[in-house]
Design an enzyme around this catalytic site. Sequence first.
Site, PDB file in Angstrom:
ATOM      1  N   ASP A   1       0.782  -1.125  -0.088  1.00  0.00           N
ATOM      2  CA  ASP A   1      -0.077  -0.048   0.046  1.00  0.00           C
ATOM      3  C   ASP A   1       0.901   0.848   0.210  1.00  0.00           C
ATOM      4  O   ASP A   1       1.203   1.630   1.637  1.00  0.00           O
ATOM      5  CB  ASP A   1      -0.873  -0.181   1.220  1.00  0.00           C
ATOM      6  CG  ASP A   1      -2.042   1.222   1.145  1.00  0.00           C
ATOM      7  OD1 ASP A   1      -1.893   2.137   0.891  1.00  0.00           O
ATOM      8  OD2 ASP A   1      -3.247   1.104   2.046  1.00  0.00           O
TER       9      ASP A   1
ATOM     10  N   GLU B   1       2.591   2.121  13.332  1.00  0.00           N
ATOM     11  CA  GLU B   1       1.226   2.235  12.554  1.00  0.00           C
ATOM     12  C   GLU B   1       0.259   0.945  12.755  1.00  0.00           C
ATOM     13  O   GLU B   1      -0.135  -0.139  13.137  1.00  0.00           O
ATOM     14  CB  GLU B   1       1.323   1.430  11.415  1.00  0.00           C
ATOM     15  CG  GLU B   1       0.827   1.768   9.788  1.00  0.00           C
ATOM     16  CD  GLU B   1      -0.613   1.114   9.826  1.00  0.00           C
ATOM     17  OE1 GLU B   1      -1.423   0.960  10.851  1.00  0.00           O
ATOM     18  OE2 GLU B   1      -0.359   0.318   8.881  1.00  0.00           O
TER      19      GLU B   1
ATOM     20  N   GLU C   1      -9.942  -3.386  15.761  1.00  0.00           N
ATOM     21  CA  GLU C   1      -8.486  -3.983  16.524  1.00  0.00           C
ATOM     22  C   GLU C   1      -7.717  -3.674  17.606  1.00  0.00           C
ATOM     23  O   GLU C   1      -7.118  -4.133  18.287  1.00  0.00           O
ATOM     24  CB  GLU C   1      -6.856  -3.559  15.251  1.00  0.00           C
ATOM     25  CG  GLU C   1      -7.243  -5.047  14.284  1.00  0.00           C
ATOM     26  CD  GLU C   1      -5.694  -4.475  13.579  1.00  0.00           C
ATOM     27  OE1 GLU C   1      -4.324  -4.456  14.090  1.00  0.00           O
ATOM     28  OE2 GLU C   1      -6.399  -4.152  11.900  1.00  0.00           O
TER      29      GLU C   1
ATOM     30  N   HIS D   1      -5.356   0.346   1.382  1.00  0.00           N
ATOM     31  CA  HIS D   1      -6.279  -1.046   1.666  1.00  0.00           C
ATOM     32  C   HIS D   1      -7.100  -1.118   2.969  1.00  0.00           C
ATOM     33  O   HIS D   1      -7.679  -1.684   2.970  1.00  0.00           O
ATOM     34  CB  HIS D   1      -4.852  -1.399   2.301  1.00  0.00           C
ATOM     35  CG  HIS D   1      -4.521  -1.295   3.662  1.00  0.00           C
ATOM     36  ND1 HIS D   1      -3.617  -0.221   3.780  1.00  0.00           N
ATOM     37  CD2 HIS D   1      -4.963  -2.237   4.994  1.00  0.00           C
ATOM     38  CE1 HIS D   1      -3.006  -1.250   5.434  1.00  0.00           C
ATOM     39  NE2 HIS D   1      -4.275  -1.556   6.081  1.00  0.00           N
TER      40      HIS D   1
HETATM   41  C1  LIG Z   1      -1.159  -2.911  11.053  1.00  0.00           C
HETATM   42  S1  LIG Z   1       0.403  -4.098  11.299  1.00  0.00           S
HETATM   43  C2  LIG Z   1       1.708  -2.373  11.267  1.00  0.00           C
HETATM   44  C3  LIG Z   1       3.394  -3.431  11.223  1.00  0.00           C
HETATM   45  C4  LIG Z   1       4.497  -2.766  10.654  1.00  0.00           C
HETATM   46  N1  LIG Z   1       4.704  -1.506  11.785  1.00  0.00           N
HETATM   47  C5  LIG Z   1       4.424  -1.874   9.246  1.00  0.00           C
HETATM   48  O1  LIG Z   1       4.277  -0.616   8.669  1.00  0.00           O
HETATM   49  O2  LIG Z   1       4.296  -2.914   8.480  1.00  0.00           O
HETATM   50  C6  LIG Z   1       0.796  -3.588  13.120  1.00  0.00           C
HETATM   51  C7  LIG Z   1       1.707  -4.677  14.041  1.00  0.00           C
HETATM   52  O3  LIG Z   1       1.651  -4.698  15.509  1.00  0.00           O
HETATM   53  C8  LIG Z   1       1.585  -5.390  15.992  1.00  0.00           C
HETATM   54  N2  LIG Z   1       1.405  -5.975  17.604  1.00  0.00           N
HETATM   55  C9  LIG Z   1      -0.469  -5.199  17.283  1.00  0.00           C
HETATM   56  N3  LIG Z   1      -0.676  -5.267  19.217  1.00  0.00           N
HETATM   57  C10 LIG Z   1       0.724  -4.768  20.080  1.00  0.00           C
HETATM   58  C11 LIG Z   1       1.205  -5.136  20.915  1.00  0.00           C
HETATM   59  N4  LIG Z   1       0.281  -5.099  21.422  1.00  0.00           N
HETATM   60  N5  LIG Z   1       2.663  -5.093  21.041  1.00  0.00           N
HETATM   61  C12 LIG Z   1       3.457  -6.119  19.451  1.00  0.00           C
HETATM   62  N6  LIG Z   1       3.235  -5.463  19.174  1.00  0.00           N
HETATM   63  C13 LIG Z   1       1.632  -5.662  18.069  1.00  0.00           C
HETATM   64  C14 LIG Z   1       0.657  -6.985  15.188  1.00  0.00           C
HETATM   65  O4  LIG Z   1       0.947  -8.138  15.085  1.00  0.00           O
HETATM   66  C15 LIG Z   1       1.643  -6.098  13.602  1.00  0.00           C
HETATM   67  O5  LIG Z   1       2.703  -6.487  13.447  1.00  0.00           O
END
Ligand SMILES: C[S@@+](CC[C@H](N)C(=O)[O-])C[C@H]1O[C@@H](n2cnc3c(N)ncnc32)[C@H](O)[C@@H]1O
Length: 392
Positions: free
Chosen positions: A63, A155, A164, A317
């Site tokens: 994206d 993000e 989420e 997305h």
């Molecule tokens: C929307 S994705 C973004 C991934 C990456 N930062 C990117 O921009 O490509 C969110 C990520 O945060 C992780 N995540 C969500 N809540 C979390 C938490 N409380 N602690 C650590 N990781 C978390 C998820 O597993 C996921 O890999």
Amino acid sequence: MSQPKRQKLESGGGGEGGGAPEEEDGGQPEAALLRPRRSRRERDQMYYECYSDISVHEEMIADRVRTDAYRLGIMRNWAALRDKTVLDVGAGTGILSIFCAQAGARRVYAVEASSIWQQAQEVVRLNRLEDRVHVLPGPVETVELPEQVDVIVSEWMGYGLLHESMLSSVLHARAKWLKEGGLLLPASAELFLAPISDHTLDLRLGFWSQVKQIYGVDMSCLNSFATRCIMGHGEILVQDLCGEDVLARPQCFAQLDLARAGLEHELEAGVGGRFRFSSYGSAPMHGFAIWFQVTFPKGDSEKPVVLSTSPFQPVTHWKQALLYLNEPVQVEQDTDISGEITLLPAQDNHRLLRAQLRYKVGDQEEKTKDFTMEDGHFLFSQRPPQAARPAS
Ligand SMILES: C[S@@+](CC[C@H](N)C(=O)[O-])C[C@H]1O[C@@H](n2cnc3c(N)ncnc32)[C@H](O)[C@@H]1O
């Protein structure tokens, strides 16, 4: 990209109730009531597992609107990042952590709860940044950092911004690990609403009246059944609209400053506001669309970088989140459309987005409808976004 495997996040738990007050619709589906009750911890675990597969990361990184906006937002804040410490909340495959290191950060803590942290580690090694980017597996709520940080990047946005519920993890990290006066990338988010006339839906609803022309069999008696099936549910749909589908001037109904004290409680209680629109012209109104934008601090530029998911901007997305009325309502130019919208976590699963809508169209009586994010629309959308121009 082929259709990615969809991992469904069960919406049921059943016990705490759907709580739809005198709505047209929107109670708990029967299937949801039969699902096992799960603890918050189990739900979190299921949520992290959704991120352990490559498809969702492919979709996010492909994206261009999203990833370019983050890259630009980080680079324009190079002065605040240079020789500083950064916490990347939910680092995924590590791309934002690496952008921060490229912008000059001395140390980046890339915290990731899903098993994708192993791939982030590989990416960091491949880019020879192991000395500056430290990948830490685990939820940010429990991971221990060796120091407070100057900057938090994340993000965290889901469909309709709050699906989420990841923002609460960022706020938790802010309270625990961000130095006084530290920087948040992005720093704020805004939610928008507009009434819509969805031309794709309009074609679908008109389909049964056209069958006679094609096959010589009149099936127009199925029109109202089709309308009930397609619009009569209480699911938040994720679809991309075009600007022409928007029926009135959009309104911002919530503004979230990520540094604001008490924001976590606001999210629990529900964010939203009242709205009033005056429709552009004569059309069948099908419902409302929700979208969002997030804004980075200005850094060294005149204008801040804004990542927008508006139907008037290149598609992302996230597309738009749609709330359909139970049936189309004809509006004319300047028809008054008013009401109130609230977004909050679903009662039986805090990871699922719920929307409560109260609305009045023209002279019709006021109605309410309660919505929950469509099951299966957890992380994956149905189509990859078009390669779009970078955000400026
Ligand atoms: C929307 S994705 C973004 C991934 C990456 N930062 C990117 O921009 O490509 C969110 C990520 O945060 C992780 N995540 C969500 N809540 C979390 C938490 N409380 N602690 C650590 N990781 C978390 C998820 O597993 C996921 O890999």
